[in-house]
Design an enzyme around this catalytic site. Sequence first.
Site, PDB file in Angstrom:
ATOM      1  N   GLU A 119       0.815  -1.207   0.000  1.00 61.82           N
ATOM      2  CA  GLU A 119       0.000   0.000   0.000  1.00 61.82           C
ATOM      3  C   GLU A 119       0.846   1.253   0.000  1.00 61.82           C
ATOM      4  OE1 GLU A 119      -4.051  -1.469   2.175  1.00 61.82           O
ATOM      5  OE2 GLU A 119      -2.516  -0.486   3.372  1.00 61.82           O
ATOM      6  N   CYS A 141       3.433   8.229   1.675  1.00 60.88           N
ATOM      7  CA  CYS A 141       3.929   7.237   2.633  1.00 60.88           C
ATOM      8  C   CYS A 141       4.104   5.917   1.889  1.00 60.88           C
ATOM      9  CB  CYS A 141       2.914   7.106   3.761  1.00 60.88           C
ATOM     10  SG  CYS A 141       3.347   5.866   4.977  1.00 60.88           S
ATOM     11  N   CYS A 149       7.075  -7.649   7.795  1.00 61.84           N
ATOM     12  CA  CYS A 149       8.230  -7.133   8.527  1.00 61.84           C
ATOM     13  C   CYS A 149       8.726  -8.224   9.462  1.00 61.84           C
ATOM     14  CB  CYS A 149       7.825  -5.895   9.337  1.00 61.84           C
ATOM     15  SG  CYS A 149       9.204  -5.130  10.226  1.00 61.84           S
ATOM     16  N   CYS A 187       7.041  -5.788  16.206  1.00 60.40           N
ATOM     17  CA  CYS A 187       6.707  -4.896  17.327  1.00 60.40           C
ATOM     18  C   CYS A 187       5.314  -5.275  17.825  1.00 60.40           C
ATOM     19  CB  CYS A 187       6.747  -3.439  16.885  1.00 60.40           C
ATOM     20  SG  CYS A 187       8.395  -2.950  16.320  1.00 60.40           S
ATOM     21  N   CYS A 218       2.067  -3.530  16.302  1.00 60.16           N
ATOM     22  CA  CYS A 218       2.004  -3.175  14.879  1.00 60.16           C
ATOM     23  C   CYS A 218       1.355  -4.293  14.066  1.00 60.16           C
ATOM     24  CB  CYS A 218       3.413  -2.896  14.371  1.00 60.16           C
ATOM     25  SG  CYS A 218       3.497  -2.690  12.585  1.00 60.16           S
ATOM     26  N   CYS A 234      -2.164   5.327  10.049  1.00 60.15           N
ATOM     27  CA  CYS A 234      -0.932   4.693  10.460  1.00 60.15           C
ATOM     28  C   CYS A 234      -1.138   3.306  11.064  1.00 60.15           C
ATOM     29  CB  CYS A 234      -0.329   5.570  11.520  1.00 60.15           C
ATOM     30  SG  CYS A 234       1.395   5.562  11.443  1.00 60.15           S
TER      31      CYS A 234
HETATM   32  N1  SAH Z   1       9.311   0.050  10.381  1.00 55.78           N
HETATM   33  C1  SAH Z   1       9.459   1.437  10.506  1.00 55.78           C
HETATM   34  C2  SAH Z   1       8.540   2.255   9.631  1.00 55.78           C
HETATM   35  C3  SAH Z   1       7.108   1.813   9.470  1.00 55.78           C
HETATM   36  S1  SAH Z   1       5.956   2.063  10.752  1.00 55.78           S
HETATM   37  C4  SAH Z   1       9.323   1.869  11.952  1.00 55.78           C
HETATM   38  O1  SAH Z   1       8.923   1.059  12.770  1.00 55.78           O
HETATM   39  O2  SAH Z   1       9.670   3.008  12.241  1.00 55.78           O
HETATM   40  C5  SAH Z   1       5.658   3.825  10.853  1.00 55.78           C
HETATM   41  C6  SAH Z   1       5.288   4.256  12.279  1.00 55.78           C
HETATM   42  O3  SAH Z   1       3.972   3.816  12.647  1.00 55.78           O
HETATM   43  C7  SAH Z   1       6.237   3.682  13.333  1.00 55.78           C
HETATM   44  O4  SAH Z   1       6.588   4.660  14.272  1.00 55.78           O
HETATM   45  C8  SAH Z   1       5.376   2.606  13.956  1.00 55.78           C
HETATM   46  O5  SAH Z   1       5.820   2.266  15.220  1.00 55.78           O
HETATM   47  C9  SAH Z   1       4.017   3.241  13.938  1.00 55.78           C
HETATM   48  N2  SAH Z   1       2.888   2.304  14.101  1.00 55.78           N
HETATM   49  C10 SAH Z   1       2.828   1.014  13.753  1.00 55.78           C
HETATM   50  N3  SAH Z   1       1.615   0.503  14.053  1.00 55.78           N
HETATM   51  C11 SAH Z   1       0.890   1.503  14.600  1.00 55.78           C
HETATM   52  C12 SAH Z   1      -0.445   1.605  15.092  1.00 55.78           C
HETATM   53  N4  SAH Z   1      -1.277   0.579  15.068  1.00 55.78           N
HETATM   54  N5  SAH Z   1      -0.852   2.803  15.563  1.00 55.78           N
HETATM   55  C13 SAH Z   1      -0.027   3.857  15.557  1.00 55.78           C
HETATM   56  N6  SAH Z   1       1.237   3.821  15.098  1.00 55.78           N
HETATM   57  C14 SAH Z   1       1.693   2.648  14.633  1.00 55.78           C
HETATM   58 FE1  SF4 Z   2       8.132  -3.546  11.549  1.00 61.08          FE
HETATM   59 FE2  SF4 Z   2       5.851  -2.530  12.418  1.00 61.08          FE
HETATM   60 FE3  SF4 Z   2       7.947  -2.667  14.062  1.00 61.08          FE
HETATM   61 FE4  SF4 Z   2       7.973  -0.903  12.028  1.00 61.08          FE
HETATM   62  S1  SF4 Z   2       6.574  -0.898  13.782  1.00 61.08           S
HETATM   63  S2  SF4 Z   2       9.641  -2.297  12.645  1.00 61.08           S
HETATM   64  S3  SF4 Z   2       6.828  -2.079  10.482  1.00 61.08           S
HETATM   65  S4  SF4 Z   2       6.858  -4.413  13.170  1.00 61.08           S
END
Ligand code: SAH
Ligand code: SF4
Length: 366
Positions: free
Chosen positions: A93, A106, A113, A117, A120, A343
Amino acid sequence: MEEKTNLMNFCLKDMENYFLSIDEKPFRAKQVFKWLHQKAVVDFDQMSDLSKGLREKLKQYAKISIPKVVFDKPSVDGTRKWLIEVKGGNCIETVYIPEGSRGTLCISSQIGCTLNCSFCSTGKQGFNRNLSVAEIIGQVWTAVRRLSQQEGVHDRMVTNVVMMGMGEPLMNFDHVVKAMNIMMDDYAYGLSKRRVTLSTSGVVPRIYDLLEQSDVSLAVSLHAPTDALRDQLVPINKKYNLDQLMEVCKLYAEKGPHKEITFEYTLMDQVNDSLEQAEALVDLLRQKQVPSKLNLIPFNPYPGTPYKKPSNNRIHRFQQYLMEQGFVATIRKTRGDDIDAACGQLVGTVQDRTKRQMRYQKTLSE
Ligand code: SAH
Ligand code: SF4
């Protein structure tokens, strides 16, 4: 027959080397680069400043693969989302967010990934593969082309690109750096390095590499002021802790030209959003002396997650404290809710090859 070379995978240097390799002058690279990225022309026959002979040669040995858009949906607030099908049948996306004179795109760097995390949804899907340079820059190519066909957006288009879609960009380092170089190339998209931002969860050795090889803006996903909590939310912290992360952030900021790091902090109700945690965050940033700016992201819920978005009260109280302490702290607005473009919702229809999602759901229901 040998597979044709995909010119979409090339930065300008690669393109020059390619032309040398087929006994052509390297200046041809700039011409083709402009056709491809600035004029969105992918048919060699239409590249009118190339000789007929060269056009025939390119048709025989080269190709330009453009992304296959399977879904193109504008949101009521101007946000637009594209679902792109990539080789292997998966989808990625790309989201466009207009705001004032800015248009931020974006984009994704991986399918899924590896870093998992805890909050996420991309992480929950497991990992499929890295995107190629063509697939990464193809998202910019698609957005620029499609926006130019949409009425009323001509003046802003794509002014900024953030690597904040699906995936951890530093785990696909070479392709991401090359694609970002194309974004910043004057013969392609000509974006300034201030307007291309890479967001990482903190893959420390690769941040050192980035320091050497690129000078895009850096955003770091912090989410917690202590190692104990960050270990739980961002598991890569167990490998590279806050001390190590802050040290490289400081060097990155000192190198310039940006002078500061944007720390992303996703606020989750009762997890990392208390005033004590805001204080600990201020202490951390002061102690480590990293020039910083904070980007607070209210958690975006999705089915099956145990985390919640804090109340507006708690969000504003957290922000207020940071601002009182002299920090620039913005709250990221949720945009494109009606098209699932907000996000952390970049899930789409990515197939879960690793079955991790099923395991995850099973764990939750146990
Ligand atoms: N992998 C990279 C970039 C992609 S995520 C990273 O982790 O930085 C972009 C941002 O969205 C990151 O700060 C991530 O922690 C945040 N994010 C992921 N899932 C989310 C959610 N459900 N609600 C709010 N922010 C989220
Ligand atoms: Fe991967 Fe999501 Fe963690 Fe970013 S926030 S490093 S996309 S698992």
